[in-house]
Design a protein around this motif. Structure first.
Motif, PDB file in Angstrom:
ATOM      1  N   SER A 103       0.838  -1.195   0.000  1.00  0.00           N
ATOM      2  CA  SER A 103       0.000   0.000   0.000  1.00  0.00           C
ATOM      3  C   SER A 103       0.876   1.249   0.000  1.00  0.00           C
ATOM      4  O   SER A 103       1.775   1.366   0.843  1.00  0.00           O
ATOM      5  CB  SER A 103      -0.894   0.015   1.234  1.00  0.00           C
ATOM      6  N   PRO A 104       0.627   2.201  -0.906  1.00  0.00           N
ATOM      7  CA  PRO A 104       1.402   3.445  -0.896  1.00  0.00           C
ATOM      8  C   PRO A 104       1.283   4.204   0.430  1.00  0.00           C
ATOM      9  O   PRO A 104       2.183   4.955   0.785  1.00  0.00           O
ATOM     10  CB  PRO A 104       0.800   4.256  -2.041  1.00  0.00           C
ATOM     11  N   ALA A 105       0.221   3.973   1.182  1.00  0.00           N
ATOM     12  CA  ALA A 105       0.050   4.625   2.482  1.00  0.00           C
ATOM     13  C   ALA A 105       1.064   4.114   3.500  1.00  0.00           C
ATOM     14  O   ALA A 105       1.304   4.756   4.520  1.00  0.00           O
ATOM     15  CB  ALA A 105      -1.369   4.417   2.995  1.00  0.00           C
ATOM     16  N   GLN A 106       1.676   2.954   3.236  1.00  0.00           N
ATOM     17  CA  GLN A 106       2.656   2.380   4.155  1.00  0.00           C
ATOM     18  C   GLN A 106       4.090   2.716   3.770  1.00  0.00           C
ATOM     19  O   GLN A 106       5.013   2.398   4.511  1.00  0.00           O
ATOM     20  CB  GLN A 106       2.508   0.859   4.202  1.00  0.00           C
ATOM     21  N   HIS A 125      -1.854  15.905   2.107  1.00  0.00           N
ATOM     22  CA  HIS A 125      -3.192  15.509   1.664  1.00  0.00           C
ATOM     23  C   HIS A 125      -3.048  14.395   0.645  1.00  0.00           C
ATOM     24  O   HIS A 125      -2.055  14.329  -0.092  1.00  0.00           O
ATOM     25  CB  HIS A 125      -3.965  16.696   1.088  1.00  0.00           C
ATOM     26  N   GLN A 126      -4.035  13.521   0.635  1.00  0.00           N
ATOM     27  CA  GLN A 126      -3.980  12.355  -0.253  1.00  0.00           C
ATOM     28  C   GLN A 126      -4.104  12.795  -1.700  1.00  0.00           C
ATOM     29  O   GLN A 126      -4.949  13.608  -2.054  1.00  0.00           O
ATOM     30  CB  GLN A 126      -5.084  11.374   0.108  1.00  0.00           C
ATOM     31  N   SER A 127      -3.224  12.251  -2.526  1.00  0.00           N
ATOM     32  CA  SER A 127      -3.271  12.592  -3.945  1.00  0.00           C
ATOM     33  C   SER A 127      -3.676  11.409  -4.808  1.00  0.00           C
ATOM     34  O   SER A 127      -4.191  11.580  -5.893  1.00  0.00           O
ATOM     35  CB  SER A 127      -1.895  13.110  -4.413  1.00  0.00           C
ATOM     36  N   ILE A 128      -3.463  10.181  -4.302  1.00  0.00           N
ATOM     37  CA  ILE A 128      -3.817   8.968  -5.032  1.00  0.00           C
ATOM     38  C   ILE A 128      -4.545   8.049  -4.052  1.00  0.00           C
ATOM     39  O   ILE A 128      -4.102   7.868  -2.940  1.00  0.00           O
ATOM     40  CB  ILE A 128      -2.563   8.244  -5.561  1.00  0.00           C
ATOM     41  N   HIS A 129      -5.633   7.468  -4.490  1.00  0.00           N
ATOM     42  CA  HIS A 129      -6.425   6.602  -3.595  1.00  0.00           C
ATOM     43  C   HIS A 129      -5.948   5.175  -3.627  1.00  0.00           C
ATOM     44  O   HIS A 129      -5.451   4.643  -4.512  1.00  0.00           O
ATOM     45  CB  HIS A 129      -7.894   6.653  -3.962  1.00  0.00           C
ATOM     46  N   ALA A 158       3.573   7.819   0.614  1.00  0.00           N
ATOM     47  CA  ALA A 158       3.874   7.941  -0.816  1.00  0.00           C
ATOM     48  C   ALA A 158       2.677   8.388  -1.645  1.00  0.00           C
ATOM     49  O   ALA A 158       2.850   8.976  -2.714  1.00  0.00           O
ATOM     50  CB  ALA A 158       4.407   6.612  -1.352  1.00  0.00           C
ATOM     51  N   ASN A 159       1.463   8.136  -1.167  1.00  0.00           N
ATOM     52  CA  ASN A 159       0.267   8.536  -1.917  1.00  0.00           C
ATOM     53  C   ASN A 159      -0.267   9.898  -1.481  1.00  0.00           C
ATOM     54  O   ASN A 159      -1.401  10.247  -1.760  1.00  0.00           O
ATOM     55  CB  ASN A 159      -0.823   7.471  -1.799  1.00  0.00           C
ATOM     56  N   HIS A 160       0.565  10.682  -0.821  1.00  0.00           N
ATOM     57  CA  HIS A 160       0.187  12.017  -0.365  1.00  0.00           C
ATOM     58  C   HIS A 160       1.108  13.076  -0.970  1.00  0.00           C
ATOM     59  O   HIS A 160       2.222  12.776  -1.377  1.00  0.00           O
ATOM     60  CB  HIS A 160       0.271  12.105   1.163  1.00  0.00           C
TER      61      HIS A 160
END
Length: 159
Positions: A39-42, A155-159, A63-65
């Protein structure tokens, strides 16, 4: 390369168990997460900043922010800007260009970590090349960043 010498020494000096996670060559933190099937959030990515007094710092976020320089600057009471890529390459000479391990202390940099990273069960960071990630437990990651600032500035840029 696998893992930068400085990062390896730092993790060993702090008695942190870690796992190296190889993945196909990538060019960004987001593509590293996708290539490693995590997960890009990790995946904690590092952004190198400079303030109005020339002080450099590392901001670390998922990474997704995307970083909000204004939000972070307001919270730190500093005017912040991204530094030039060439300057970043010079600072991280034991790493491939753009594959920065996201632990500021390894490079004697002030660091600020987005609160969202502390919520993740596991954390991955760049190892210093474009083919390897370092997998850390949440507990070890929190131990390593315990003395750093923790704020919400992305802020999140990719879900």
């Amino acid at each position: 390369m696998s893992i930068s010498a400085r990062l390896n020494e730092y993790l060993n000096d702090n008695n942190v168990d870690y796992e190296l996670v190889p993945h196909p060559h990538s060019f960004s933190s987001l593509s590293s997460a996708i290539a490693a099937n995590i997960s890009p959030a990790q995946l904690a990515k590092a952004v190198i900043l400079e303030d109005h007094e020339g002080r450099r710092m590392m901001a670390v976020l998922p990474a997704n922010h995307k970083i909000s320089l204004r939000n972070l600057g307001d919270k730190l009471n500093r005017d912040l800007r991204l530094i030039e890529e060439k300057e970043v390459y010079d600072m991280f000479s034991d790493c491939h260009k753009g594959a920065i391990p996201s632990l500021g202390e390894v490079y004697n940099l002030e660091a600020v970590y987005d609160d969202l990273l502390v919520e993740a069960k596991e954390i991955y960071i760049e190892a210093g090349d474009h083919n390897t990630l370092v997998h850390l437990s949440r507990e070890d990651f929190v131990k390593l960043i315990k003395d750093a600032k923790h704020l919400h500035f992305s802020h999140q840029s990719i879900h």
